[in-house]
Motif scaffolding. Structure first.
Motif, mmCIF file in Angstrom:
data_model
loop_
_atom_site.group_PDB
_atom_site.id
_atom_site.type_symbol
_atom_site.label_atom_id
_atom_site.label_comp_id
_atom_site.label_asym_id
_atom_site.label_seq_id
_atom_site.Cartn_x
_atom_site.Cartn_y
_atom_site.Cartn_z
ATOM 1 N N PHE A 172 0.825 -1.203 0.000
ATOM 2 C CA PHE A 172 0.000 0.000 0.000
ATOM 3 C C PHE A 172 0.863 1.258 0.000
ATOM 4 O O PHE A 172 0.537 2.244 -0.664
ATOM 5 C CB PHE A 172 -0.955 -0.006 1.194
ATOM 6 N N ARG A 173 1.985 1.206 0.724
ATOM 7 C CA ARG A 173 2.868 2.371 0.746
ATOM 8 C C ARG A 173 3.487 2.606 -0.632
ATOM 9 O O ARG A 173 3.694 3.749 -1.062
ATOM 10 C CB ARG A 173 3.962 2.192 1.798
ATOM 11 N N ALA A 174 3.792 1.527 -1.321
ATOM 12 C CA ALA A 174 4.342 1.649 -2.675
ATOM 13 C C ALA A 174 3.322 2.286 -3.616
ATOM 14 O O ALA A 174 3.665 3.155 -4.423
ATOM 15 C CB ALA A 174 4.761 0.270 -3.199
ATOM 16 N N TRP A 175 2.075 1.832 -3.505
ATOM 17 C CA TRP A 175 1.039 2.434 -4.346
ATOM 18 C C TRP A 175 0.886 3.929 -4.041
ATOM 19 O O TRP A 175 0.731 4.741 -4.949
ATOM 20 C CB TRP A 175 -0.297 1.717 -4.120
ATOM 21 N N ALA A 204 -2.981 6.980 -15.511
ATOM 22 C CA ALA A 204 -4.003 5.979 -15.804
ATOM 23 C C ALA A 204 -3.400 4.577 -15.902
ATOM 24 O O ALA A 204 -3.985 3.597 -15.432
ATOM 25 C CB ALA A 204 -4.728 6.335 -17.101
ATOM 26 N N GLN A 205 -2.207 4.485 -16.499
ATOM 27 C CA GLN A 205 -1.579 3.170 -16.650
ATOM 28 C C GLN A 205 -1.269 2.549 -15.287
ATOM 29 O O GLN A 205 -1.489 1.351 -15.068
ATOM 30 C CB GLN A 205 -0.305 3.306 -17.493
ATOM 31 N N ASP A 206 -0.771 3.356 -14.366
ATOM 32 C CA ASP A 206 -0.489 2.809 -13.045
ATOM 33 C C ASP A 206 -1.760 2.565 -12.241
ATOM 34 O O ASP A 206 -1.789 1.677 -11.366
ATOM 35 C CB ASP A 206 0.461 3.729 -12.278
ATOM 36 N N CYS A 207 -2.801 3.336 -12.513
ATOM 37 C CA CYS A 207 -4.083 3.074 -11.844
ATOM 38 C C CYS A 207 -4.684 1.755 -12.314
ATOM 39 O O CYS A 207 -5.341 1.055 -11.538
ATOM 40 C CB CYS A 207 -5.058 4.225 -12.078
ATOM 41 N N VAL A 208 -4.467 1.415 -13.575
ATOM 42 C CA VAL A 208 -4.889 0.094 -14.065
ATOM 43 C C VAL A 208 -4.128 -0.993 -13.320
ATOM 44 O O VAL A 208 -4.708 -1.983 -12.854
ATOM 45 C CB VAL A 208 -4.660 -0.032 -15.582
ATOM 46 N N LEU A 220 -2.801 -0.803 -10.343
ATOM 47 C CA LEU A 220 -3.327 -0.828 -8.980
ATOM 48 C C LEU A 220 -4.661 -1.570 -8.919
ATOM 49 O O LEU A 220 -4.869 -2.431 -8.049
ATOM 50 C CB LEU A 220 -3.497 0.605 -8.470
ATOM 51 N N SER A 221 -5.561 -1.245 -9.839
ATOM 52 C CA SER A 221 -6.879 -1.884 -9.808
ATOM 53 C C SER A 221 -6.785 -3.377 -10.082
ATOM 54 O O SER A 221 -7.513 -4.181 -9.479
ATOM 55 C CB SER A 221 -7.815 -1.214 -10.828
ATOM 56 N N HIS A 222 -5.873 -3.777 -10.957
ATOM 57 C CA HIS A 222 -5.703 -5.200 -11.230
ATOM 58 C C HIS A 222 -5.079 -5.922 -10.034
ATOM 59 O O HIS A 222 -5.433 -7.070 -9.726
ATOM 60 C CB HIS A 222 -4.832 -5.401 -12.472
ATOM 61 N N ASP A 223 -4.147 -5.258 -9.352
ATOM 62 C CA ASP A 223 -3.566 -5.860 -8.147
ATOM 63 C C ASP A 223 -4.629 -6.075 -7.075
ATOM 64 O O ASP A 223 -4.671 -7.121 -6.422
ATOM 65 C CB ASP A 223 -2.456 -4.956 -7.595
ATOM 66 N N LEU A 224 -5.479 -5.072 -6.904
ATOM 67 C CA LEU A 224 -6.544 -5.196 -5.901
ATOM 68 C C LEU A 224 -7.475 -6.359 -6.241
ATOM 69 O O LEU A 224 -7.871 -7.136 -5.363
ATOM 70 C CB LEU A 224 -7.341 -3.894 -5.817
ATOM 71 N N ARG A 225 -7.827 -6.482 -7.488
ATOM 72 C CA ARG A 225 -8.720 -7.563 -7.906
ATOM 73 C C ARG A 225 -8.073 -8.925 -7.680
ATOM 74 O O ARG A 225 -8.730 -9.878 -7.249
ATOM 75 C CB ARG A 225 -9.096 -7.391 -9.372
ATOM 76 N N GLU A 234 -12.903 -2.594 -11.108
ATOM 77 C CA GLU A 234 -13.228 -2.821 -12.525
ATOM 78 C C GLU A 234 -13.555 -1.512 -13.228
ATOM 79 O O GLU A 234 -13.093 -1.248 -14.349
ATOM 80 C CB GLU A 234 -14.411 -3.788 -12.614
ATOM 81 N N MET A 235 -14.359 -0.677 -12.581
ATOM 82 C CA MET A 235 -14.705 0.620 -13.150
ATOM 83 C C MET A 235 -13.465 1.474 -13.372
ATOM 84 O O MET A 235 -13.322 2.163 -14.394
ATOM 85 C CB MET A 235 -15.686 1.335 -12.217
ATOM 86 N N THR A 236 -12.535 1.411 -12.424
ATOM 87 C CA THR A 236 -11.309 2.201 -12.529
ATOM 88 C C THR A 236 -10.541 1.849 -13.790
ATOM 89 O O THR A 236 -10.078 2.740 -14.522
ATOM 90 C CB THR A 236 -10.424 1.966 -11.286
ATOM 91 N N SER A 237 -10.416 0.578 -14.075
ATOM 92 C CA SER A 237 -9.699 0.170 -15.287
ATOM 93 C C SER A 237 -10.395 0.679 -16.541
ATOM 94 O O SER A 237 -9.741 1.168 -17.473
ATOM 95 C CB SER A 237 -9.579 -1.357 -15.342
#
Length: 470
Positions: A205-208, A289-293, A295-300, A335-338
Protein backbone atom coordinates in the motif's frame (compact mmCIF):
# COMPACT_ATOMS: atom_id res chain seq x y z
CA UNK A 1 -36.04 42.31 -34.74
CA UNK A 2 -39.15 40.31 -33.89
CA UNK A 3 -40.91 38.13 -36.45
CA UNK A 4 -44.68 37.98 -36.97
CA UNK A 5 -44.82 34.99 -34.62
CA UNK A 6 -44.26 35.80 -30.97
CA UNK A 7 -42.47 32.46 -30.64
CA UNK A 8 -39.58 33.57 -32.81
CA UNK A 9 -37.26 36.47 -33.50
CA UNK A 10 -35.40 36.99 -36.77
CA UNK A 11 -31.63 37.33 -36.80
CA UNK A 12 -29.34 38.08 -39.71
CA UNK A 13 -25.76 37.13 -40.46
CA UNK A 14 -23.57 37.30 -43.56
CA UNK A 15 -25.41 34.31 -45.05
CA UNK A 16 -28.96 35.60 -44.60
CA UNK A 17 -31.83 35.57 -42.10
CA UNK A 18 -33.12 32.82 -39.81
CA UNK A 19 -35.86 32.46 -37.21
CA UNK A 20 -34.55 31.94 -33.69
CA UNK A 21 -36.80 30.78 -30.81
CA UNK A 22 -37.72 33.93 -28.90
CA UNK A 23 -36.74 32.32 -25.60
CA UNK A 24 -33.27 31.32 -26.81
CA UNK A 25 -30.20 33.22 -25.68
CA UNK A 26 -28.11 31.73 -28.45
CA UNK A 27 -28.32 33.26 -31.91
CA UNK A 28 -28.11 32.58 -35.61
CA UNK A 29 -24.56 31.27 -35.76
CA UNK A 30 -25.31 28.78 -32.99
CA UNK A 31 -28.45 27.67 -34.83
CA UNK A 32 -26.49 27.01 -38.00
CA UNK A 33 -23.95 24.97 -36.04
CA UNK A 34 -26.66 22.86 -34.40
CA UNK A 35 -28.07 22.11 -37.85
CA UNK A 36 -24.64 21.38 -39.34
CA UNK A 37 -23.32 19.10 -36.61
CA UNK A 38 -25.89 16.56 -35.34
CA UNK A 39 -23.01 14.22 -34.55
CA UNK A 40 -22.78 12.88 -31.01
CA UNK A 41 -25.34 14.61 -28.83
CA UNK A 42 -22.43 15.58 -26.56
CA UNK A 43 -22.55 19.18 -25.43
CA UNK A 44 -19.65 21.20 -24.05
CA UNK A 45 -18.43 20.26 -20.61
CA UNK A 46 -19.51 22.60 -17.82
CA UNK A 47 -15.88 23.30 -16.92
CA UNK A 48 -15.13 24.26 -20.52
CA UNK A 49 -18.10 26.63 -20.55
CA UNK A 50 -16.79 28.14 -17.32
CA UNK A 51 -13.38 28.60 -18.91
CA UNK A 52 -14.76 30.33 -22.00
CA UNK A 53 -17.00 32.59 -19.94
CA UNK A 54 -14.11 33.51 -17.65
CA UNK A 55 -12.10 34.53 -20.69
CA UNK A 56 -14.99 36.72 -21.86
CA UNK A 57 -15.36 38.27 -18.41
CA UNK A 58 -11.67 39.10 -18.27
CA UNK A 59 -11.63 40.56 -21.77
CA UNK A 60 -14.68 42.74 -21.04
CA UNK A 61 -12.97 44.11 -17.93
CA UNK A 62 -9.63 44.67 -19.67
CA UNK A 63 -11.17 46.37 -22.70
CA UNK A 64 -13.22 48.64 -20.44
CA UNK A 65 -10.13 49.63 -18.45
CA UNK A 66 -8.23 50.33 -21.66
CA UNK A 67 -11.05 52.46 -23.08
CA UNK A 68 -11.94 50.02 -25.82
CA UNK A 69 -15.42 49.08 -24.55
CA UNK A 70 -18.14 51.37 -23.14
CA UNK A 71 -18.62 50.98 -19.41
CA UNK A 72 -22.30 50.07 -19.54
CA UNK A 73 -21.72 47.36 -22.13
CA UNK A 74 -18.72 45.98 -20.24
CA UNK A 75 -20.61 45.86 -16.96
CA UNK A 76 -23.56 44.11 -18.61
CA UNK A 77 -21.29 41.48 -20.18
CA UNK A 78 -19.52 40.91 -16.86
CA UNK A 79 -22.85 40.54 -15.04
CA UNK A 80 -24.09 38.09 -17.66
CA UNK A 81 -20.85 36.15 -17.30
CA UNK A 82 -21.24 36.00 -13.52
CA UNK A 83 -24.77 34.66 -13.89
CA UNK A 84 -23.55 31.86 -16.16
CA UNK A 85 -20.70 31.07 -13.79
CA UNK A 86 -23.30 30.81 -11.02
CA UNK A 87 -25.10 28.11 -13.02
CA UNK A 88 -27.71 29.95 -15.04
CA UNK A 89 -28.40 29.52 -18.79
CA UNK A 90 -26.44 26.28 -19.03
CA UNK A 91 -29.02 24.80 -21.36
CA UNK A 92 -28.13 27.46 -23.94
CA UNK A 93 -24.74 25.96 -24.80
CA UNK A 94 -25.93 23.54 -27.42
CA UNK A 95 -23.24 23.00 -30.06
CA UNK A 96 -22.02 19.43 -30.48
CA UNK A 97 -18.49 18.63 -29.30
CA UNK A 98 -17.62 17.59 -32.86
CA UNK A 99 -18.08 20.82 -34.77
CA UNK A 100 -16.46 23.48 -36.90
CA UNK A 101 -12.67 23.51 -36.89
CA UNK A 102 -10.90 25.49 -34.16
CA UNK A 103 -14.14 25.79 -32.16
CA UNK A 104 -15.70 28.79 -33.89
CA UNK A 105 -19.20 27.40 -33.43
CA UNK A 106 -18.90 26.97 -29.66
CA UNK A 107 -17.10 30.30 -29.41
CA UNK A 108 -19.96 32.10 -31.14
CA UNK A 109 -22.45 30.21 -28.97
CA UNK A 110 -20.74 31.75 -25.93
CA UNK A 111 -20.59 35.20 -27.55
CA UNK A 112 -24.28 35.11 -28.46
CA UNK A 113 -25.51 33.94 -25.07
CA UNK A 114 -23.50 36.62 -23.31
CA UNK A 115 -24.65 39.31 -25.76
CA UNK A 116 -28.32 38.43 -25.46
CA UNK A 117 -28.28 38.22 -21.69
CA UNK A 118 -26.34 41.51 -21.52
CA UNK A 119 -29.00 43.08 -23.73
CA UNK A 120 -31.69 42.02 -21.28
CA UNK A 121 -29.67 43.44 -18.39
CA UNK A 122 -29.61 46.81 -20.17
CA UNK A 123 -33.34 46.62 -20.84
CA UNK A 124 -33.02 45.83 -24.54
CA UNK A 125 -34.43 42.91 -26.52
CA UNK A 126 -32.56 39.74 -27.37
CA UNK A 127 -31.23 39.95 -30.90
CA UNK A 128 -30.78 43.75 -30.83
CA UNK A 129 -27.16 43.47 -31.83
CA UNK A 130 -26.92 47.13 -32.80
CA UNK A 131 -26.88 47.74 -29.03
CA UNK A 132 -24.59 44.88 -27.97
CA UNK A 133 -23.02 42.68 -30.63
CA UNK A 134 -21.65 39.16 -30.10
CA UNK A 135 -18.81 40.02 -32.48
CA UNK A 136 -18.16 43.72 -32.01
CA UNK A 137 -18.51 43.91 -28.22
CA UNK A 138 -18.38 40.50 -26.49
CA UNK A 139 -15.62 39.44 -28.88
CA UNK A 140 -13.81 42.78 -29.06
CA UNK A 141 -10.10 42.30 -29.78
CA UNK A 142 -10.46 38.54 -29.84
CA UNK A 143 -10.58 35.62 -32.23
CA UNK A 144 -11.51 31.98 -31.93
CA UNK A 145 -7.86 31.39 -32.68
CA UNK A 146 -6.61 32.89 -29.41
CA UNK A 147 -9.71 32.44 -27.22
CA UNK A 148 -10.09 28.68 -27.62
CA UNK A 149 -6.48 27.65 -26.82
CA UNK A 150 -6.70 29.99 -23.82
CA UNK A 151 -9.99 28.43 -22.73
CA UNK A 152 -8.49 24.94 -22.98
CA UNK A 153 -5.69 26.09 -20.68
CA UNK A 154 -8.13 27.64 -18.21
CA UNK A 155 -10.44 24.62 -18.38
CA UNK A 156 -7.56 22.25 -17.77
CA UNK A 157 -6.35 24.23 -14.75
CA UNK A 158 -9.88 24.46 -13.34
CA UNK A 159 -10.49 20.73 -13.77
CA UNK A 160 -7.19 19.84 -12.13
CA UNK A 161 -7.88 22.06 -9.11
CA UNK A 162 -11.54 21.11 -8.76
CA UNK A 163 -11.36 17.41 -9.47
CA UNK A 164 -8.09 15.59 -9.97
CA UNK A 165 -5.75 17.13 -7.40
CA UNK A 166 -8.12 16.70 -4.43
CA UNK A 167 -9.08 13.17 -5.47
CA UNK A 168 -5.49 12.10 -6.09
CA UNK A 169 -4.35 13.57 -2.77
CA UNK A 170 -7.15 11.77 -0.92
CA UNK A 171 -6.29 8.48 -2.62
CA UNK A 172 -2.66 8.88 -1.56
CA UNK A 173 -3.73 9.59 2.03
CA UNK A 174 -6.04 6.56 2.09
CA UNK A 175 -3.29 4.28 0.81
CA UNK A 176 -0.84 5.67 3.37
CA UNK A 177 -3.38 5.06 6.14
CA UNK A 178 -3.87 1.47 5.05
CA UNK A 179 -0.10 1.04 4.84
CA UNK A 180 0.10 1.88 8.51
CA UNK A 181 -2.81 -0.43 9.35
CA UNK A 182 -1.26 -3.38 7.52
CA UNK A 183 2.40 -2.74 8.40
CA UNK A 184 2.75 -6.01 10.33
CA UNK A 185 0.90 -8.24 7.85
CA UNK A 186 3.36 -10.57 6.11
CA UNK A 187 2.33 -12.05 2.80
CA UNK A 188 4.02 -13.97 0.03
CA UNK A 189 5.43 -11.81 -2.71
CA UNK A 190 4.78 -12.95 -6.25
CA UNK A 191 6.80 -12.35 -9.38
CA UNK A 192 5.69 -13.77 -12.73
CA UNK A 193 2.58 -14.73 -10.68
CA UNK A 194 4.77 -17.36 -9.00
CA UNK A 195 5.90 -17.57 -5.37
CA UNK A 196 8.46 -14.96 -4.34
CA UNK A 197 10.07 -13.84 -1.11
CA UNK A 198 7.86 -12.46 1.70
CA UNK A 199 6.77 -8.84 1.75
CA UNK A 200 4.58 -6.71 4.01
CA UNK A 201 1.07 -5.93 2.86
CA UNK A 202 1.52 -2.47 4.34
CA UNK A 203 4.48 -1.85 2.06
CA UNK A 204 2.37 -2.80 -0.96
CA UNK A 205 0.00 0.00 0.00
CA UNK A 206 2.87 2.37 0.75
CA UNK A 207 4.34 1.65 -2.68
CA UNK A 208 1.04 2.43 -4.35
CA UNK A 209 0.84 5.69 -2.39
CA UNK A 210 4.37 6.60 -3.49
CA UNK A 211 3.58 5.83 -7.12
CA UNK A 212 0.52 8.09 -7.07
CA UNK A 213 2.49 10.83 -5.28
CA UNK A 214 5.05 10.81 -8.06
CA UNK A 215 2.29 11.06 -10.65
CA UNK A 216 0.85 14.07 -8.83
CA UNK A 217 4.21 15.81 -9.14
CA UNK A 218 4.47 14.93 -12.83
CA UNK A 219 1.01 16.31 -13.59
CA UNK A 220 1.66 19.48 -11.61
CA UNK A 221 4.89 19.98 -13.54
CA UNK A 222 3.23 19.41 -16.91
CA UNK A 223 0.38 21.77 -16.05
CA UNK A 224 2.83 24.63 -15.60
CA UNK A 225 2.80 25.19 -19.36
CA UNK A 226 -0.94 25.87 -19.20
CA UNK A 227 -0.24 29.17 -17.46
CA UNK A 228 1.29 30.76 -20.58
CA UNK A 229 -1.52 32.42 -22.57
CA UNK A 230 -1.71 33.33 -26.24
CA UNK A 231 -4.71 35.57 -25.54
CA UNK A 232 -4.17 38.89 -27.30
CA UNK A 233 -2.75 37.28 -30.41
CA UNK A 234 -6.10 37.81 -32.14
CA UNK A 235 -6.46 36.03 -35.49
CA UNK A 236 -2.89 35.02 -36.29
CA UNK A 237 -0.71 35.98 -33.35
CA UNK A 238 0.02 39.56 -34.42
CA UNK A 239 -2.47 41.17 -32.01
CA UNK A 240 -4.45 42.83 -34.78
CA UNK A 241 -7.30 45.04 -33.43
CA UNK A 242 -6.07 44.86 -29.83
CA UNK A 243 -4.83 47.58 -27.47
CA UNK A 244 -1.02 47.44 -26.92
CA UNK A 245 -1.50 46.76 -23.20
CA UNK A 246 -4.37 44.33 -23.62
CA UNK A 247 -2.44 41.03 -23.69
CA UNK A 248 -0.75 41.63 -20.35
CA UNK A 249 -3.74 43.20 -18.61
CA UNK A 250 -6.16 40.44 -19.59
CA UNK A 251 -3.68 37.82 -18.35
CA UNK A 252 -3.48 39.62 -15.00
CA UNK A 253 -7.25 39.76 -14.69
CA UNK A 254 -7.68 36.08 -15.58
CA UNK A 255 -4.95 35.15 -13.11
CA UNK A 256 -6.88 36.92 -10.35
CA UNK A 257 -10.17 35.32 -11.38
CA UNK A 258 -8.89 31.74 -11.11
CA UNK A 259 -6.03 32.27 -8.63
CA UNK A 260 -3.36 30.91 -10.96
CA UNK A 261 0.00 32.41 -12.01
CA UNK A 262 -1.09 33.19 -15.56
CA UNK A 263 0.97 35.39 -17.82
CA UNK A 264 1.13 36.36 -21.44
CA UNK A 265 3.28 34.01 -23.50
CA UNK A 266 6.60 35.37 -24.78
CA UNK A 267 5.49 34.66 -28.36
CA UNK A 268 1.75 34.77 -28.99
CA UNK A 269 1.92 33.04 -32.35
CA UNK A 270 3.74 30.09 -30.83
CA UNK A 271 1.26 29.84 -27.96
CA UNK A 272 -1.65 29.84 -30.38
CA UNK A 273 -0.23 27.29 -32.81
CA UNK A 274 1.36 24.62 -30.63
CA UNK A 275 -0.78 22.13 -28.75
CA UNK A 276 2.28 20.80 -26.92
CA UNK A 277 1.11 21.92 -23.44
CA UNK A 278 -2.07 19.89 -23.86
CA UNK A 279 -0.16 16.86 -25.12
CA UNK A 280 2.16 17.08 -22.11
CA UNK A 281 -0.69 17.18 -19.60
CA UNK A 282 -2.56 14.44 -21.42
CA UNK A 283 0.57 12.31 -21.47
CA UNK A 284 0.94 12.75 -17.71
CA UNK A 285 -2.69 11.71 -17.29
CA UNK A 286 -2.11 8.66 -19.45
CA UNK A 287 0.89 7.75 -17.32
CA UNK A 288 -1.24 8.02 -14.17
CA UNK A 289 -4.00 5.98 -15.80
CA UNK A 290 -1.58 3.17 -16.65
CA UNK A 291 -0.49 2.81 -13.04
CA UNK A 292 -4.08 3.07 -11.84
CA UNK A 293 -4.89 0.09 -14.06
CA UNK A 294 -2.00 -1.79 -12.43
CA UNK A 295 -3.33 -0.83 -8.98
CA UNK A 296 -6.88 -1.88 -9.81
CA UNK A 297 -5.70 -5.20 -11.23
CA UNK A 298 -3.57 -5.86 -8.15
CA UNK A 299 -6.54 -5.20 -5.90
CA UNK A 300 -8.72 -7.56 -7.91
CA UNK A 301 -6.09 -10.29 -7.84
CA UNK A 302 -5.42 -10.02 -4.10
CA UNK A 303 -9.20 -10.10 -3.48
CA UNK A 304 -9.83 -13.03 -5.84
CA UNK A 305 -11.86 -15.90 -4.41
CA UNK A 306 -13.33 -16.21 -1.88
CA UNK A 307 -12.62 -19.96 -2.05
CA UNK A 308 -10.63 -20.43 -5.23
CA UNK A 309 -8.38 -17.34 -5.35
CA UNK A 310 -5.80 -15.47 -3.25
CA UNK A 311 -8.28 -13.74 -0.91
CA UNK A 312 -5.46 -12.02 0.96
CA UNK A 313 -7.57 -8.88 1.20
CA UNK A 314 -11.29 -8.16 1.24
CA UNK A 315 -12.52 -5.26 -0.86
CA UNK A 316 -15.72 -3.68 0.45
CA UNK A 317 -18.78 -5.33 -1.15
CA UNK A 318 -20.84 -2.45 -2.53
CA UNK A 319 -23.46 -4.25 -4.64
CA UNK A 320 -24.61 -7.76 -5.58
CA UNK A 321 -22.29 -9.18 -8.19
CA UNK A 322 -24.40 -11.52 -10.24
CA UNK A 323 -27.87 -11.77 -11.70
CA UNK A 324 -27.79 -15.56 -11.34
CA UNK A 325 -25.25 -16.53 -8.64
CA UNK A 326 -26.55 -15.61 -5.16
CA UNK A 327 -24.13 -14.24 -2.59
CA UNK A 328 -21.56 -13.19 -5.17
CA UNK A 329 -19.74 -9.85 -4.77
CA UNK A 330 -17.43 -8.49 -7.42
CA UNK A 331 -14.60 -5.92 -7.22
CA UNK A 332 -16.70 -3.42 -9.16
CA UNK A 333 -14.91 -0.23 -8.07
CA UNK A 334 -11.60 -1.62 -9.29
CA UNK A 335 -13.23 -2.82 -12.52
CA UNK A 336 -14.71 0.62 -13.15
CA UNK A 337 -11.31 2.20 -12.53
CA UNK A 338 -9.70 0.17 -15.29
CA UNK A 339 -12.44 1.06 -17.76
CA UNK A 340 -12.06 4.78 -17.11
CA UNK A 341 -8.30 4.53 -17.41
CA UNK A 342 -8.59 2.78 -20.76
CA UNK A 343 -10.79 5.65 -21.95
CA UNK A 344 -8.23 8.21 -20.79
CA UNK A 345 -5.54 6.37 -22.73
CA UNK A 346 -7.73 6.48 -25.81
CA UNK A 347 -8.35 10.19 -25.35
CA UNK A 348 -4.59 10.73 -25.09
CA UNK A 349 -4.02 9.01 -28.43
CA UNK A 350 -6.68 11.20 -30.05
CA UNK A 351 -5.13 14.33 -28.52
CA UNK A 352 -1.72 13.40 -29.89
CA UNK A 353 -3.15 12.91 -33.38
CA UNK A 354 -5.10 16.17 -33.22
CA UNK A 355 -2.12 18.14 -31.92
CA UNK A 356 -0.03 17.31 -34.97
CA UNK A 357 -2.84 18.18 -37.37
CA UNK A 358 -2.43 21.96 -37.36
CA UNK A 359 -1.39 23.88 -40.41
CA UNK A 360 0.45 27.21 -40.49
CA UNK A 361 -1.25 29.71 -38.14
CA UNK A 362 -3.95 27.45 -36.68
CA UNK A 363 -4.78 24.02 -35.35
CA UNK A 364 -8.37 23.34 -36.35
CA UNK A 365 -8.67 20.23 -34.18
CA UNK A 366 -8.93 22.18 -30.90
CA UNK A 367 -12.54 21.19 -30.11
CA UNK A 368 -11.47 17.55 -29.87
CA UNK A 369 -8.50 18.45 -27.70
CA UNK A 370 -10.65 20.61 -25.41
CA UNK A 371 -13.20 17.89 -24.77
CA UNK A 372 -10.77 15.00 -24.43
CA UNK A 373 -8.33 16.78 -22.14
CA UNK A 374 -10.85 18.27 -19.71
CA UNK A 375 -12.99 15.13 -19.73
CA UNK A 376 -9.92 12.98 -18.99
CA UNK A 377 -9.04 15.11 -15.99
CA UNK A 378 -12.57 15.06 -14.65
CA UNK A 379 -13.33 11.36 -15.09
CA UNK A 380 -9.97 10.43 -13.59
CA UNK A 381 -10.71 12.69 -10.64
CA UNK A 382 -14.21 11.31 -10.21
CA UNK A 383 -12.89 7.77 -10.49
CA UNK A 384 -10.19 8.22 -7.86
CA UNK A 385 -12.70 9.91 -5.54
CA UNK A 386 -15.13 7.00 -5.86
CA UNK A 387 -12.40 4.36 -5.61
CA UNK A 388 -11.03 5.96 -2.46
CA UNK A 389 -14.37 6.37 -0.72
CA UNK A 390 -15.98 3.08 -1.71
CA UNK A 391 -12.96 0.80 -1.92
CA UNK A 392 -9.55 1.89 -0.63
CA UNK A 393 -10.74 3.15 2.76
CA UNK A 394 -12.65 -0.06 3.52
CA UNK A 395 -10.11 -2.71 2.52
CA UNK A 396 -9.48 -5.38 5.15
CA UNK A 397 -6.60 -7.84 5.36
CA UNK A 398 -7.05 -11.58 5.71
CA UNK A 399 -4.05 -11.87 8.02
CA UNK A 400 -4.09 -15.63 8.49
CA UNK A 401 -4.38 -16.27 4.77
CA UNK A 402 -1.51 -13.90 4.07
CA UNK A 403 0.74 -15.57 6.66
CA UNK A 404 -0.10 -19.10 5.53
CA UNK A 405 0.84 -18.27 1.94
CA UNK A 406 4.06 -16.60 3.09
CA UNK A 407 5.03 -19.52 5.33
CA UNK A 408 4.30 -22.06 2.61
CA UNK A 409 6.10 -20.24 -0.19
CA UNK A 410 8.94 -22.15 -1.82
CA UNK A 411 10.65 -18.83 -2.37
CA UNK A 412 11.66 -18.81 1.30
CA UNK A 413 14.50 -21.02 0.18
CA UNK A 414 16.12 -17.87 -1.22
CA UNK A 415 17.19 -16.92 2.32
CA UNK A 416 19.15 -20.19 2.53
CA UNK A 417 21.42 -19.38 -0.43
CA UNK A 418 24.22 -17.77 1.64
CA UNK A 419 24.19 -20.73 4.03
CA UNK A 420 23.85 -23.85 1.85
CA UNK A 421 24.35 -22.54 -1.69
CA UNK A 422 22.02 -21.94 -4.62
CA UNK A 423 22.02 -25.48 -6.08
CA UNK A 424 21.39 -27.18 -2.75
CA UNK A 425 18.63 -24.68 -2.01
CA UNK A 426 17.06 -25.42 -5.39
CA UNK A 427 17.12 -29.14 -4.66
CA UNK A 428 15.40 -28.58 -1.32
CA UNK A 429 12.69 -26.49 -3.01
CA UNK A 430 12.13 -29.27 -5.54
CA UNK A 431 11.88 -31.89 -2.82
CA UNK A 432 9.43 -29.77 -0.86
CA UNK A 433 7.21 -29.41 -3.90
CA UNK A 434 7.32 -33.15 -4.64
CA UNK A 435 6.85 -34.44 -1.09
CA UNK A 436 4.77 -31.73 0.52
CA UNK A 437 7.29 -31.39 3.33
CA UNK A 438 8.12 -27.89 4.53
CA UNK A 439 11.46 -26.30 3.80
CA UNK A 440 12.19 -26.17 7.52
CA UNK A 441 11.52 -29.91 7.87
CA UNK A 442 13.78 -30.92 4.99
CA UNK A 443 16.69 -28.73 6.09
CA UNK A 444 16.42 -30.07 9.63
CA UNK A 445 16.14 -33.72 8.51
CA UNK A 446 19.21 -33.36 6.33
CA UNK A 447 21.14 -31.65 9.09
CA UNK A 448 22.09 -28.74 6.87
CA UNK A 449 21.52 -26.12 9.58
CA UNK A 450 20.85 -26.25 13.30
CA UNK A 451 17.23 -25.41 14.26
CA UNK A 452 18.09 -22.13 16.01
CA UNK A 453 20.05 -20.75 13.05
CA UNK A 454 17.37 -21.96 10.64
CA UNK A 455 14.66 -20.17 12.64
CA UNK A 456 16.64 -16.94 12.44
CA UNK A 457 17.22 -17.28 8.69
CA UNK A 458 13.57 -18.09 7.97
CA UNK A 459 12.18 -15.35 10.21
CA UNK A 460 9.34 -13.98 8.06
CA UNK A 461 9.20 -10.72 9.98
CA UNK A 462 12.88 -10.08 9.38
CA UNK A 463 12.81 -11.25 5.77
CA UNK A 464 9.99 -8.89 4.88
CA UNK A 465 11.46 -5.84 6.64
CA UNK A 466 12.14 -2.91 4.33
CA UNK A 467 15.75 -1.63 4.38
CA UNK A 468 14.68 1.87 5.50
CA UNK A 469 13.01 0.51 8.61
CA UNK A 470 9.33 0.55 7.52
Amino acid sequence: MTSDSAAYRVEKDSMGERQIPASAYYGIQTLRAVENFPISGLRPLATYVDACVLVKKATAIANRELGCLPEDISHAIVKAADEILAGRFRDQFVVDVYQAGAGTSHHMNVNEVLANRALEILGASKGDYSRISPNDHVNYGQSTNDVIPTAIRIGGLLALERSLYPALSNAIAALDNQAETFKTVVRSGRTHLQDAVPVRLGENFRAWAQILSEHLIRIETASGDLTLLGLGGSAAGTGLNTHPDYRHRVAQILAALIDQPLRSAPHLMAAMQSMAPFVAVSGALRNLAQDCVKLSHDLRLLDSGPKTGFKEIQLPPVQPGSSIMPGKYNPVMAEMTSMVCFQVMGYDSAIALAAQAGQLELNVMMPLIAYNLIHSIEILGNTLAALTQRCLKGIQANRDRCYDYAEGSLALVTALNPHIGYLKAAAIAKESLETGKSLRQIVTEQGLMDPEALAQVLDLEKMSQMPDGH
